[in-house]
Design a protein around this motif. Structure first.
Motif, PDB file in Angstrom:
ATOM      1  N   LYS A 158       3.136  22.584  10.731  1.00  0.00           N
ATOM      2  CA  LYS A 158       4.518  23.186  10.198  1.00  0.00           C
ATOM      3  C   LYS A 158       4.270  24.783  11.239  1.00  0.00           C
ATOM      4  N   ARG A 212       5.317  27.958   9.487  1.00  0.00           N
ATOM      5  CA  ARG A 212       5.032  29.173   9.312  1.00  0.00           C
ATOM      6  C   ARG A 212       3.791  29.129   8.962  1.00  0.00           C
ATOM      7  N   ILE A 232       2.249  29.330   2.110  1.00  0.00           N
ATOM      8  CA  ILE A 232       2.906  27.363   1.529  1.00  0.00           C
ATOM      9  C   ILE A 232       3.595  27.517   0.820  1.00  0.00           C
ATOM     10  N   ILE A 233       5.327  27.397   1.470  1.00  0.00           N
ATOM     11  CA  ILE A 233       6.007  27.795  -0.474  1.00  0.00           C
ATOM     12  C   ILE A 233       6.205  26.613  -0.498  1.00  0.00           C
ATOM     13  N   ASN A 234       5.532  26.249  -1.905  1.00  0.00           N
ATOM     14  CA  ASN A 234       5.663  24.788  -3.059  1.00  0.00           C
ATOM     15  C   ASN A 234       4.617  24.179  -1.775  1.00  0.00           C
ATOM     16  N   LEU A 253       6.135  21.681   0.566  1.00  0.00           N
ATOM     17  CA  LEU A 253       7.570  21.015   0.090  1.00  0.00           C
ATOM     18  C   LEU A 253       8.947  22.019   0.612  1.00  0.00           C
ATOM     19  N   TRP A 254       8.426  22.721   1.140  1.00  0.00           N
ATOM     20  CA  TRP A 254       9.612  23.965   1.800  1.00  0.00           C
ATOM     21  C   TRP A 254      10.273  22.728   3.049  1.00  0.00           C
ATOM     22  N   ASP A 294      12.633  20.485   1.109  1.00  0.00           N
ATOM     23  CA  ASP A 294      14.164  21.507   1.162  1.00  0.00           C
ATOM     24  C   ASP A 294      15.416  22.253   1.845  1.00  0.00           C
ATOM     25  N   LYS A 349      18.520  21.645   2.835  1.00  0.00           N
ATOM     26  CA  LYS A 349      19.743  22.452   2.665  1.00  0.00           C
ATOM     27  C   LYS A 349      20.065  23.083   3.579  1.00  0.00           C
ATOM     28  N   LYS A 404       5.634  17.258  -8.584  1.00  0.00           N
ATOM     29  CA  LYS A 404       5.296  18.782  -8.031  1.00  0.00           C
ATOM     30  C   LYS A 404       6.506  19.042  -7.079  1.00  0.00           C
ATOM     31  N   ARG A 410      10.344  17.819  -7.562  1.00  0.00           N
ATOM     32  CA  ARG A 410      11.121  16.662  -8.584  1.00  0.00           C
ATOM     33  C   ARG A 410      12.543  17.883  -7.958  1.00  0.00           C
ATOM     34  N   TRP A 411      11.918  19.384  -7.902  1.00  0.00           N
ATOM     35  CA  TRP A 411      13.489  20.249  -7.666  1.00  0.00           C
ATOM     36  C   TRP A 411      13.799  19.967  -6.574  1.00  0.00           C
ATOM     37  N   ASP A 466      17.979  19.589  -7.186  1.00  0.00           N
ATOM     38  CA  ASP A 466      18.804  21.050  -6.651  1.00  0.00           C
ATOM     39  C   ASP A 466      19.737  19.945  -5.863  1.00  0.00           C
TER      40      ASP A 466
END
Lengths: 522, 462
Positions: free
Chosen positions: B8, B10, B13-15, B376-377, B380, B384, B398, B400-401, B405
């Motif tokens: 990664k 970045r 950590i995002i999610n 998880l970003w 996502d 997205k 964790k 799930r969104w 979404d």
């Protein structure tokens, strides 16, 4: 003091002063456990840490900010997706969490650059969000990173952004309570007064100390709006970062959870002269009285009375249906902090249940004072309970239902005691008139669960009936009622919807109510 | 067409996909009989992990804290470990093993855990608890290193190191399962029984799924004993199913006691289960019985009904524990699916050298990304903002969104899976696990087709 010494804790005598059994003659001067003292290591206490008190309980319900923890990833992961504080902006605060992911190299050389990079990356990832709260953890506190300095730098580099820093490391105090205090004080010192809110009503309040668990806060705000009151901010359930910066312009702070949020109300009084009014959204009686208290402050008694009359007429028959069937059911009221006294007397009076035990994980002596004052004779009150004491209390008090958290609820389950989630609720919200009926419904559903009845049967030893293919809850609950008691015109079990909160979000309120001239006309 | 392996970009950590090391050590501790660990750190490090376990298993597990407060952070906190051990022993007479699990705070303040254990062994245990068998085991899991996965690995090694003791050969195989569910252990023990192999299972966690009993006696706790751990040094060999969760202990036993070890692959899917049985056969000299040929046949029969009709070319993203993710990807490929994104949630440098990942890099004939140190970003954001098209997500709750979404069907697998009922009861390993996974994938896709009205009529005839 009528201290209660648990058999399992005789080897730790300092625990003795943390539990009392309320006797016939007792009042607060004779019956009060110690509270908010250092935890005894190794007791398997249920307490959490100050970081979670700040970030998890109070900070994160804020719905339009990026929430970031400066430290190793665990603090962030562990406090993510363990609560039900919803919001009307599609639950951004539930879905996204941020950790700076501190590693060994940062522990050695410092993590400030890492923090700065993280802040910038996070704003980039969520271009629609320009507000951020950042939390210290044990690790970043111990290495001494200056988080405020980094926040200032980033705010300068990214104009239009605003960052709030909260220094409440996990080890700060005996429980999560230390974190509640720290974030309250930081917020008032750093952020309140930095935005001038738009005042749209002659009656303006902050609603403080409600975290919108399953929509509690939205239910309460509905009442206020129906009275013509502008809710300037909600601290912090469904709360908006910028609205909370404008708290200083309210005429009144309406305080719900005094345990977690009285600090900011006290500061708002000292700094801005805003009075504090403590209310209680749980229970028909306390809620009605609370709405009247707020109304009296603004001279809106007629409006409050109209709301109370309407709500009571709509929901009281359903509460009565449950009360009849819950009378005498024994419950343990084992929440985290203030619900022990918010609920203690109200559930007894209005649902007929007998509260046989109270406990608090992070409450102070003041919470116990209120709880014990409202408790019946014979109640066992425990401060900072631990695993074995909880089990011993269950065996001693033999409750039917326990109101507590997810994990202790599983302990109760194995003791064949039903549990309701006191923190996140089973099928809430529990505030409001309808919410209170939902609470009664959940207790009823727990206690009269046919599966619960079956759990006590030992098919290898017991002589059990095989004449039935099923039992309804009412077949179980109504045995003790006469036909006249069981069937009263108008009384029914709960008739509301699965989701009673979402419809509130599109509701409109007459704007003329917000002007004091019309108040006289009502 | 390529398989791109990278970290990664970045820094943060995002999610998160994983929590920190002490959680892994705590998971190991609850697998041991008569064991309650003390986590040396702030109370949240225990309270939330216990809550996580309770969410996943819908049951309670006991773990203690040394309850670090401010004064301890300033003056050191070994005294709190001493009190914690004393209080725990006094109140829990059955306790024989106390792992002392460190955290970020107590590693930073530099508490000497070995020193305090030594002091307790020579003081408190001799004086106050004379005649009682108590083992205090240091487990160093600073939260700023690795993840819950490496924490699990470190803890298994620490416990094996503390106990393994060469006496007489026991003729058994050590089976180190890695971070699995009770249903997996049941499935693994079934395979061992079919092979007539006697094994020491680290860890015996079937009893995590405990009953609600009329006499209130149900308790969720593992059943691997001190004796089991001691005996690991006397085995004919060790099979560690997961390289990153238990591999260290297998290597230790090999190095120290010359117990030969085989590490991985996790027996997920038909092919990896075949490999596992072959390993068992080689190590024990026992044949693979006819009955397992039949069991395998049932699994293949089930998958044959699904693979080329429903699964072929379905694009999948998988996240979670590295061994699980890799094995699931392999199984998905065997079922004609296309894993297009694998997320490995920590900065373990070993992934680059993992043969299974190298094989994916060498052979995958579609575009695939493997992201190390992922969050998880990474999932996502791709969906997205970067046009990633997916038919299925596989991973733990964790995430799930990302599924909800973005309206992508998701199969819950791994740890934790608290947003689906009872998944810990079902295996993902062995032929039984292959059936469960394939059918769970199928039924999830079917439900999605119906919900979205996406050729739902296909299922009118099947």
């Amino acid at each position: 003091m009528p201290y209660h010494e648990f058999e399992c804790s005789t080897c730790i005598p300092e625990r003795k002063s943390h539990a009392v059994l309320k006797g016939e003659e007792d009042d607060l001067t004779t019956c009060l456990p110690e509270g908010h003292l250092a935890t005894i290591p190794g007791t398997i206490s249920e307490r959490g840490c100050a970081y979670c008190g700040a970030k998890h309980v109070i900070g994160t319900p804020m719905k339009d900010a990026i929430h970031m923890s400066h430290g190793p990833v665990g603090c962030t992961y562990d406090t993510w997706q363990t609560k039900r504080y919803i919001s009307d902006n599609d639950n951004f605060q539930l879905k996204y969490t941020h950790a700076t992911d501190m590693k060994e190299t940062h522990v050695v050389f410092g993590g400030m650059d890492l923090l700065k990079k993280n802040m910038i990356e996070a704003f980039k990832a969520h271009p629609e969000i320009n507000r951020m709260t950042v939390y210290q953890t044990c690790a970043s506190a111990l290495i001494g990173d200056d988080m405020e300095a980094m926040a200032r730098e980033v705010m300068k580099e990214l104009p239009g952004t605003d960052i709030f820093v909260c220094n409440a490391p996990g080890f700060g105090g005996p429980s999560q309570s230390g974190g509640h205090h720290k974030i309250n004080i930081s917020w008032i010192n750093e952020k309140v007064g930095t935005v001038e809110p738009k005042i749209t009503s002659d009656y303006v309040i902050n609603y403080v100390g409600d975290y919108n668990i399953q929509g509690d806060c939205e239910v309460m705000c509905d009442f206020f709006k129906r009275m013509g009151i502008q809710v300037l901010s909600t601290f912090t359930g469904n709360g908006s970062y910028d609205e909370l910066r404008g708290m200083h312009r309210a005429h009144l702070n309406v305080l719900e959870c005094a345990r977690s949020a009285e600090y900011i109300c006290n500061e708002l009084r000292v700094k801005y002269g805003i009075p504090r009014l403590d209310i209680d959204g749980f229970g028909f009686g306390p809620l009605s009285e609370s709405l009247m208290k707020v109304a009296r402050f603004f001279g809106l008694e007629d409006r409050a009375q109209a709301i109370i009359d309407e709500e009571v007429a709509r929901w009281k028959p359903e509460l009565d249906w449950y009360k009849k069937r819950l009378t005498g059911v024994k419950v343990c009221l084992w929440p985290g902090g203030s619900k022990l006294w918010h609920w203690a007397n109200a559930i007894h009076e209005e649902m007929g249940v007998e509260v046989v035990s109270l406990y608090t994980k992070f409450g102070h002596q003041g919470d116990m004072e209120k709880g014990i004052a409202r408790a019946e004779v014979g109640t066992l009150a425990i401060d900072d309970p631990n695993e074995l004491e909880g089990l011993e209390a269950m065996r001693m008090m033999k409750p039917d239902v326990i109101f507590t958290g997810v994990r202790p609820g599983e302990v109760a389950k194995k003791q064949r005691i039903q549990y309701l989630n006191a923190h996140a609720y089973h099928n809430g919200p529990y505030k409001g008139f309808e919410g209170w009926v939902r609470f009664a419904r959940d207790i009823y559903n727990a206690h009269y669960s046919p599966i619960h009845q079956l759990s006590g049967i030992d098919i290898s030893k017991d002589d059990f009936n095989i004449d039935k293919g099923f039992m309804t809850r009412q077949m179980i609950s109504d045995v003790k009622l006469t036909p006249e008691e069981a069937h009263v015109e108008g009384e029914t079990p709960y008739t509301g919807e699965f989701d009673c909160v979402t419809p509130l979000r599109t509701k409109t309120y007459p704007s003329e109510l917000t002007r004091s001239t019309t108040a006289q006309a009502v | 067409m390529s398989c791109d392996l990278r970290a990664k970009e970045r820094s943060g950590i995002i999610n998160p996909i994983f929590t920190c090391q002490p959680c892994g050590a705590q998971y190991v501790s609850i697998g041991i009989k008569d064991c309650i660990a003390i986590v040396h750190g702030g109370q949240g490090c225990v309270m939330f992990v216990r809550m996580l376990f309770a969410q996943h298993f819908k049951d309670n597990f006991d773990i203690a804290s040394s309850s670090l407060h401010e004064d301890s952070a300033v003056f050191g906190a070994t005294g709190r470990v001493e009190t914690a051990v004393d209080v725990l022993l006094a109140r829990y007479p059955h306790v024989r093993v106390i792992p002392i699990i460190t955290t970020c705070s107590t590693e930073i303040i530099g508490d000497d855990i070995e020193g305090v254990i030594n002091k307790l062994n020579n003081g408190l245990l001799k004086e106050k608890y004379a005649g009682r068998e108590v083992h205090l085991v240091p487990v160093h899991t600073p939260s700023f290193k690795g993840s819950m996965i490496s924490g699990y690995d470190v803890a298994v090694e620490s416990l094996v190191k503390a106990f393994a003791e060469q006496t007489t050969p026991n003729g058994k195989i050590n089976l180190i399962t890695g971070w699995v569910n009770p249903g997996d252990v049941t499935a693994l023990k079934h395979l061992l029984a079919m092979m007539q192999i006697d094994a020491t299972v680290l860890f015996e966690i079937e009893s995590f799924d405990s009953p609600l009993m009329p006499d209130k006696s149900g308790v969720s706790h593992g059943e691997t004993t001190v004796e089991d751990l001691k005996d690991t040094a006397n085995a004919v060999g060790t099979i560690a199913l997961n390289r990153y969760e238990g591999g260290k202990a297998a290597k230790y036993l090999e190095k120290k006691f010359k117990v030969p070890s085989v590490i991985g692959p996790s027996p997920i899917g038909i092919r990896n289960t075949d490999t596992f049985l072959k390993q068992l056969q080689t190590m024990s000299g026992k044949p693979i019985p006819e009955a397992l040929v039949k069991e395998r046949g049932i699994a293949i029969d089930a998958i044959t009904d699904l693979a080329h009709m429903f699964f072929a070319d379905k694009r999948v993203a998988i996240f979670g524990a590295p061994d699980l993710v890799i094995s699931l990807a392999e199984f998905c490929i065997d079922m004609e699916m296309k894993p297009v994104l694998l997320l490995l949630g920590d900065d373990n440098s070993g992934y680059k050298k993992d043969d299974r990942i190298k094989a994916l890099q060498a052979n995958v004939d579609w575009d695939m990304e493997i992201i190390m140190n992922a969050d998880l970003w990474e999932l996502d954001d791709r969906i997205k903002n970067k046009g990633l098209k997916l038919d299925l997500i596989m991973g733990h709750s964790k995430g799930r969104w990302a599924a909800i979404d973005n309206h992508i069907p998701m199969v819950r697998v791994g740890f934790p899976t608290y947003d689906r009922a009872g998944l810990y009861r079902h295996p993902v390993v062995g032929y039984a696990g292959a059936i469960w996974l394939a059918e769970e994938i199928a039924n999830t896709l079917f439900t999605d087709m119906e919900y979205k009205r996406n050729k739902e009529w296909l299922l009118n005839v099947w």
